[in-house]
Design a protein around this motif. Sequence first.
Motif, short mmCIF file in Angstrom:
data_model
loop_
_atom_site.label_atom_id
_atom_site.label_comp_id
_atom_site.label_asym_id
_atom_site.label_seq_id
_atom_site.Cartn_x
_atom_site.Cartn_y
_atom_site.Cartn_z
N ASP A 80 0.84 -1.20 0.00
CA ASP A 80 0.00 0.00 0.00
C ASP A 80 0.87 1.26 0.00
O ASP A 80 1.91 1.32 0.68
CB ASP A 80 -0.91 0.04 1.23
CG ASP A 80 -2.12 -0.87 1.11
OD1 ASP A 80 -2.43 -1.29 -0.01
OD2 ASP A 80 -2.75 -1.16 2.15
N PHE A 81 0.45 2.25 -0.74
CA PHE A 81 1.11 3.56 -0.81
C PHE A 81 0.38 4.49 0.16
O PHE A 81 -0.85 4.63 0.09
CB PHE A 81 1.03 4.10 -2.24
CG PHE A 81 1.66 5.45 -2.48
CD1 PHE A 81 2.78 5.86 -1.77
CD2 PHE A 81 1.13 6.30 -3.45
CE1 PHE A 81 3.36 7.10 -1.99
CE2 PHE A 81 1.71 7.53 -3.69
CZ PHE A 81 2.82 7.94 -2.96
N VAL A 82 1.12 5.12 1.09
CA VAL A 82 0.46 5.85 2.18
C VAL A 82 1.13 7.18 2.48
O VAL A 82 2.32 7.38 2.22
CB VAL A 82 0.43 5.01 3.48
CG1 VAL A 82 -0.39 3.74 3.31
CG2 VAL A 82 1.85 4.68 3.95
N ILE A 83 0.32 8.07 3.03
CA ILE A 83 0.81 9.27 3.71
C ILE A 83 0.99 8.90 5.18
O ILE A 83 0.12 8.26 5.78
CB ILE A 83 -0.22 10.41 3.61
CG1 ILE A 83 -0.49 10.79 2.15
CG2 ILE A 83 0.24 11.64 4.40
CD1 ILE A 83 -1.76 11.61 1.95
N ALA A 84 2.11 9.30 5.76
CA ALA A 84 2.40 9.02 7.16
C ALA A 84 2.24 10.30 7.99
O ALA A 84 3.18 11.09 8.11
CB ALA A 84 3.82 8.46 7.32
N PRO A 85 1.05 10.55 8.55
CA PRO A 85 0.85 11.75 9.36
C PRO A 85 1.79 11.80 10.56
O PRO A 85 2.19 10.76 11.09
CB PRO A 85 -0.61 11.62 9.81
CG PRO A 85 -1.25 10.75 8.79
CD PRO A 85 -0.18 9.76 8.41
N PHE A 86 2.09 13.02 11.00
CA PHE A 86 3.00 13.12 12.15
C PHE A 86 2.28 12.82 13.46
O PHE A 86 2.92 12.59 14.48
CB PHE A 86 3.67 14.49 12.19
CG PHE A 86 2.84 15.61 12.77
CD1 PHE A 86 2.92 15.92 14.11
CD2 PHE A 86 2.01 16.36 11.96
CE1 PHE A 86 2.16 16.96 14.65
CE2 PHE A 86 1.26 17.41 12.47
CZ PHE A 86 1.33 17.71 13.83
N THR A 87 0.93 12.80 13.45
CA THR A 87 0.16 12.44 14.64
C THR A 87 -0.43 11.05 14.46
O THR A 87 -0.76 10.64 13.35
CB THR A 87 -0.98 13.44 14.87
OG1 THR A 87 -1.70 13.63 13.65
CG2 THR A 87 -0.45 14.78 15.34
N HIS A 88 -0.58 10.33 15.58
CA HIS A 88 -1.03 8.94 15.54
C HIS A 88 -2.27 8.78 16.40
O HIS A 88 -2.18 8.52 17.60
CB HIS A 88 0.05 8.00 16.10
CG HIS A 88 1.35 8.05 15.39
ND1 HIS A 88 2.15 6.94 15.22
CD2 HIS A 88 2.03 9.06 14.79
CE1 HIS A 88 3.26 7.28 14.56
NE2 HIS A 88 3.19 8.57 14.29
N GLY A 89 -3.45 8.93 15.82
CA GLY A 89 -4.67 8.77 16.59
C GLY A 89 -5.19 7.34 16.53
O GLY A 89 -4.90 6.59 15.60
N CYS A 90 -6.00 6.99 17.54
CA CYS A 90 -6.61 5.65 17.55
C CYS A 90 -7.89 5.62 16.73
O CYS A 90 -8.33 4.57 16.28
CB CYS A 90 -6.90 5.21 18.98
SG CYS A 90 -8.22 6.16 19.80
N GLY A 91 -8.54 6.79 16.58
CA GLY A 91 -9.75 6.87 15.78
C GLY A 91 -11.03 6.66 16.54
O GLY A 91 -12.12 6.90 15.99
N HIS A 92 -10.97 6.24 17.83
CA HIS A 92 -12.21 5.94 18.53
C HIS A 92 -12.32 6.52 19.94
O HIS A 92 -13.38 6.40 20.57
CB HIS A 92 -12.45 4.43 18.57
CG HIS A 92 -11.31 3.65 19.15
ND1 HIS A 92 -11.07 3.56 20.50
CD2 HIS A 92 -10.34 2.91 18.55
CE1 HIS A 92 -10.00 2.80 20.71
NE2 HIS A 92 -9.54 2.39 19.55
N CYS A 93 -11.28 7.15 20.47
CA CYS A 93 -11.40 7.79 21.79
C CYS A 93 -12.15 9.11 21.64
O CYS A 93 -12.45 9.57 20.54
CB CYS A 93 -10.02 8.02 22.41
SG CYS A 93 -9.05 9.33 21.61
N ALA A 94 -12.45 9.77 22.76
CA ALA A 94 -13.21 11.02 22.72
C ALA A 94 -12.51 12.09 21.91
O ALA A 94 -13.14 12.84 21.16
CB ALA A 94 -13.47 11.51 24.15
N ALA A 95 -11.18 12.18 22.05
CA ALA A 95 -10.43 13.19 21.30
C ALA A 95 -10.49 12.93 19.80
O ALA A 95 -10.74 13.83 19.00
CB ALA A 95 -8.97 13.23 21.78
N CYS A 96 -10.25 11.69 19.41
CA CYS A 96 -10.28 11.35 17.98
C CYS A 96 -11.67 11.51 17.39
O CYS A 96 -11.82 12.01 16.26
CB CYS A 96 -9.77 9.92 17.77
SG CYS A 96 -7.99 9.72 18.06
#
Length: 346
Positions: A80-96
């Motif tokens: 897979d070809f991807v962009i690697a963001p500098f932040t790493h979120g989980c996607g499901h916590c309150a902040a994400c």
Amino acid sequence: MKSTIFVKPGQVAIENVDMPTIQASDDVILRVVRACVCGSDLWGYRGQDQMEPNSQNTGHEALGIVEQVGEGITTLVPGDFVIAPFTHGCGHCAACRAGFEGGCLNHEDNFSTGSQAQYMRYQHGEWSLIKIPGQPEDYSEEMLKSLLTLADVMATGYHAARVTDVEKGDTVVVVGDGAVGLCGIISAKMRGAKRIIAMSRHEDRQKLALEFGATDIIAERGDDAVEKVMSLTNNEGADVILECVGTEQSVDTAVRSGRPGARVGRVGVPHNSKMDLTPMFFSNTAIAGGPASVTTYDKKILLRAVLNGEIHPGKVFTKTFDLNDIDAAYKAMDERKVIKSYVIVA
């Protein structure tokens, strides 16, 4: 593999180091194809941030090909070809869920490192990594440059505009003419700002600011810059200010450039030791900002805008370097000979 090493203030170098390995179930090993130097990398390079000599550098922006995935990764496969963001979120916590994965509640080690290398270990890759259709060879170099900005600077500029709710008809001041500030101009225009006042003393950056949508340029700094903003706004001040530097002077300029009730978006990494909030209390100034929500913006807005040719943030890369010439890439940015250094790794 080759990796960038911080030698001492004013010097980085390429050394051979061990290949990264999978250490956690949600790790992804990436073969880096394009990287770059960030303005925040320069704080350590200049000796303004404390860094250990002969340590791996903290490059944090990359385009890459997935080489290996941990057993917990279900959204990616090798190739897979991807962009690697500098932040790493989980996607499901309150902040994400709220779109602020820069403060993900489940990942304390929330920021990338080691992208100025042939391979990197990307932590918490399940939700954060952004898949790009096809492969690198399917795109022009100009498009790859724009895609690379989505790892940080374009999303960071957009973050400043989003947290201040830039809207149609606003007058916006952008403090900072680096890549983030220039992307802040793109973002303000995307969100409908009527007038965009860019603060810049450098001709090449002024030209790009105007191309991206700035309507006015202020070359002054400090008190003179604030006076110029007031003269351009009938002594009222701007509706929104995007602070994209992080120094004490830039923050002071930002908060004094707004009208009562103005919104200030801070995305420059803070390097001001203290801040008196009293004047902002009496002017009802709202302040927001922090690490950008890279994955959220890329998935919802920015990747589509780049692929459709609606925005061209890759123009902030004004010189290309080979990974072996990484010290020259740093020096060129440090000496303001380029706006942002683009690094070809593959």
